[in-house]
Design a protein around this motif. Structure first.
Motif, PDB file in Angstrom:
ATOM      1  N   ASP A 130      27.107   9.577  56.661  1.00 42.93           N
ATOM      2  CA  ASP A 130      25.619   9.356  56.600  1.00 42.93           C
ATOM      3  C   ASP A 130      25.245   7.951  57.363  1.00 42.93           C
ATOM      4  N   GLU A 186      18.168  14.440  58.414  1.00 38.00           N
ATOM      5  CA  GLU A 186      18.481  14.516  56.751  1.00 38.00           C
ATOM      6  C   GLU A 186      19.775  13.452  56.480  1.00 38.00           C
ATOM      7  N   TYR A 187      20.513  13.370  57.489  1.00 35.65           N
ATOM      8  CA  TYR A 187      21.717  12.283  57.157  1.00 35.65           C
ATOM      9  C   TYR A 187      21.359  11.064  57.288  1.00 35.65           C
ATOM     10  N   THR A 202      19.998   7.598  55.611  1.00 29.37           N
ATOM     11  CA  THR A 202      19.717   7.307  54.246  1.00 29.37           C
ATOM     12  C   THR A 202      19.218   5.882  54.191  1.00 29.37           C
ATOM     13  N   HIS A 203      20.002   4.810  53.725  1.00 32.09           N
ATOM     14  CA  HIS A 203      19.962   3.478  53.328  1.00 32.09           C
ATOM     15  C   HIS A 203      19.165   2.595  54.824  1.00 32.09           C
ATOM     16  N   GLN A 249      14.229   3.113  52.531  1.00 29.69           N
ATOM     17  CA  GLN A 249      15.254   4.284  52.967  1.00 29.69           C
ATOM     18  C   GLN A 249      14.525   5.101  53.947  1.00 29.69           C
ATOM     19  N   HIS A 259      14.099   8.456  54.458  1.00 34.28           N
ATOM     20  CA  HIS A 259      13.187   9.349  53.802  1.00 34.28           C
ATOM     21  C   HIS A 259      12.387   9.012  52.602  1.00 34.28           C
ATOM     22  N   ARG A 260      10.991   9.183  52.683  1.00 35.36           N
ATOM     23  CA  ARG A 260      10.193   8.579  51.366  1.00 35.36           C
ATOM     24  C   ARG A 260      10.648   9.200  50.155  1.00 35.36           C
ATOM     25  N   GLU A 261      10.923  10.656  50.078  1.00 36.09           N
ATOM     26  CA  GLU A 261      11.296  11.361  48.945  1.00 36.09           C
ATOM     27  C   GLU A 261      12.815  11.063  48.649  1.00 36.09           C
ATOM     28  N   SER A 262      13.539  10.475  49.423  1.00 34.25           N
ATOM     29  CA  SER A 262      15.135  10.397  49.247  1.00 34.25           C
ATOM     30  C   SER A 262      15.487   9.709  47.714  1.00 34.25           C
ATOM     31  N   ALA A 313      18.110   7.970  47.980  1.00 36.95           N
ATOM     32  CA  ALA A 313      18.871   6.709  48.627  1.00 36.95           C
ATOM     33  C   ALA A 313      17.941   5.521  48.378  1.00 36.95           C
TER      34      ALA A 313
END
Length: 547
Positions: free
Chosen positions: A414, A441-442, A444-445, A464, A466-469, A471
């Motif tokens: 990722d 989607e891969y 992350t941080h 991170q 993605h706001r909804e992630s 991570a």
């Protein structure tokens, strides 16, 4: 020879289109016999095989002069033969005070030599068992679909012919080399190679090679000292500028690159992968990198040490390319990995990136193998803007450690905007991260530190991918002696910091966490002070001091 000017003019020999090699060599030898001088190449088109430069001789291409390589292998010397049978075009071996200057053009006819309608078959000298991934099988995210020819080969490097010349300008054990103002275009293999040279200047040179011709590096500096590359434009399929030490016992050192614009289908500025000898004391400043696969890279793979390398005031734009390229869109790349099981890996230390603005389809990657000794990496004033791209599904979401046989050269990972793993004494100061709305989607941080000993994050801003992630903006796993201070969670941050299996946690101080849904996730022993809102330490409310 004109005794009043010290010049020898090249005269054509043979019919138009036939090699003028003898005429060039006679003029060079005449200038040398006179104690030195200038060989003047008048306006016109010339075809030559290998010519060998002599001490104190300058080749000057007048405006309108175009020099091309002969197609026949027999026109070239049987010396300095390359891995696929290449022979040098212009050769200077053990001479002093040689120059190539002027307003003319060397046209390498690369698109005539190469099989432009066929994709590359394999890398030089690599096993047919894994022909497009160097040294060992891959473990890419895409599985068997990775590098599948059934998905098409548009954008792949093209196939090599039975013969092509190269290096095109090969300087070996020379003292005093000057290449200035000329245009070098469409080279079929390595363009300028400085091997074992002292005091070399490449200034104001335009190198414009085809983006799909493998091995057509711009400037290769090998085991050389006091080399200066400035005010150049370099477009190449392979590395635009490469610094390496192919032989132990003779360092490559005191190299400066300034005021250059670079683009490459490989790496714009690359150290390695030949690192048998030491490389040290190199600076790169005031450059623009665009339309490039990998930006600023260090491939440490052998027993030599690399130290004291500075990159400053550089704009970088990188993107993922389809096909078997070394690199996955990393704007900054620092890796130390054994080439094979027999390698006794040297050290890599004191590498700094300052005032770098990057837009890319991957993050900065700082990685040391379990046998590596990597320390003193600094990112100061680095802005990373990461976006999605059309080739993400085909090749993205992977770490690329080519060339190596001790681990998978390419494996699923990722993407973090800054990934640091198995390195020591790392400082990330004034690093900012912005994510595009279309990142895969891969991603992350913003910062991920795995098995890092001595991490300082100071003045970071971001979140991170993605706001909804789930991570975190910053993820620490197995890190020791870490400090995070004066940083800011960007709008949309979920968890600012996640912690797992850390030791010796130090300061978590003066951080702006107003826009974070959660400050820290995981057990930790950070001393928390001055954060807004306050952050608990070991089950206690933040008071500004422990207890």
């Amino acid at each position: 020879m004109d005794e009043t000017t010290g010049r020898v003019r090249v005269e054509r020999n043979g019919a138009d289109g036939e090699p003028a090699t003898d005429a060039f060599q006679r003029a060079i030898d005449a200038a040398a016999d006179a104690g030195g001088g200038t060989v003047s190449v008048p306006s016109g088109e010339y075809v030559i095989g290998t010519i060998e430069l002599a001490s104190d001789v300058t080749i000057r291409l007048e405006a309108g002069a175009t020099v091309k390589p002969a197609r026949d292998r027999a026109a070239y010397v049987d010396a300095h033969v390359g891995p696929d049978g290449e022979r040098p075009f212009v050769l200077a071996d053990g001479v002093e005070n040689v120059s190539i200057v002027g307003d003319g053009v060397f046209d390498g006819r690369g698109t005539e030599f190469m099989e432009m309608d066929a994709p590359i078959r394999q890398h030089s000298g690599e096993s047919e068992g894994h022909p497009l991934v160097s040294n060992a099988p891959h473990r890419a995210r895409q599985g068997e679909e990775f590098l599948s020819r059934e998905r098409g080969t548009d954008g792949w490097p093209v196939a090599k012919p039975g013969f092509r010349p190269g290096p095109m300008f090969h300087f070996v054990d020379c003292d005093g080399v000057r290449i200035r103002d000329v245009t070098l275009r469409d080279m079929p293999a390595w363009t300028i190679s400085l091997e074992g040279c002292v005091d070399a200047d490449v200034r104001g040179v335009d190198i414009r090679n085809h983006e799909l011709i493998p091995n057509c590096d711009g400037v290769a500096v090998v085991n050389s000292t006091n080399v200066h590359v400035s005010d150049c434009t370099i477009e190449s399929c392979d590395d635009a500028i490469t610094i390496c030490a192919a032989a132990a016992g003779r360092p490559c050192e005191s190299v400066t690159v300034t005021n250059c614009t670079l683009s490459s289908s490989a790496c714009a500025i690359k150290f390695g992968s030949e690192t048998a000898g030491d490389i040290r004391n190199c600076t790169f400043q005031n450059c623009v990198v665009s339309d490039t696969n990998r930006g600023l890279g260090i491939q440490h793979r052998d027993s030599g040490d690399i130290e004291n390398v500075l990159f400053a005031d550089i704009v970088v734009e990188t993107g993922l390319l389809p096909g078997p390229w070394w690199g996955k869109g990393e704007p900054i790349y620092v890796t130390s990995v054994p080439r094979d099981d027999a390698t006794e890996l040297g050290t890599l230390r004191n590498v700094r990136f300052s005032n770098v603005v990057a837009r890319s389809e991957n993050g900065a990657f700082v990685y040391g193998h379990g046998d590596a000794d990597v320390s003193g990496v600094r990112l100061h004033g680095v802005r990373l803007a990461i976006e999605g791209g059309e080739h993400a599904d085909a090749v993205g979401g992977n770490a690329d450690l080519q060339p190596t046989a001790v681990t998978a050269p390419i494996y699923e990972l990722d993407v973090a905007a800054v990934h640091c793993e198995n390195v020591a004494d790392v400082a990330l100061r004034d690093v900012s991260v912005e994510w595009g709305d279309d990142v895969p989607e891969y991603c992350t941080h913003a910062i991920r530190a795995t098995d890092v000993d001595g991490l300082v994050v100071d003045g970071f801003s971001g979140r991170q991918a993605h706001r909804e992630s789930a991570a975190a903006a910053i993820g620490l796993d197995g890190a020791t002696d870490s400090a995070i201070r004066a940083s800011r969670a960007a709008a949309g941050t979920g968890t600012f910091l996640s912690v797992a299996d850390t030791e010796g946690d130090r300061l978590f101080a003066n951080n702006d966490l107003v826009d974070a849904a959660e400050s820290i996730d995981g057990d930790h022993e950070f001393r928390c002070t001055g954060n807004v809102p306050p952050v608990a330490y070991a089950g206690e409310k933040e008071t500004g001091r422990r207890g």
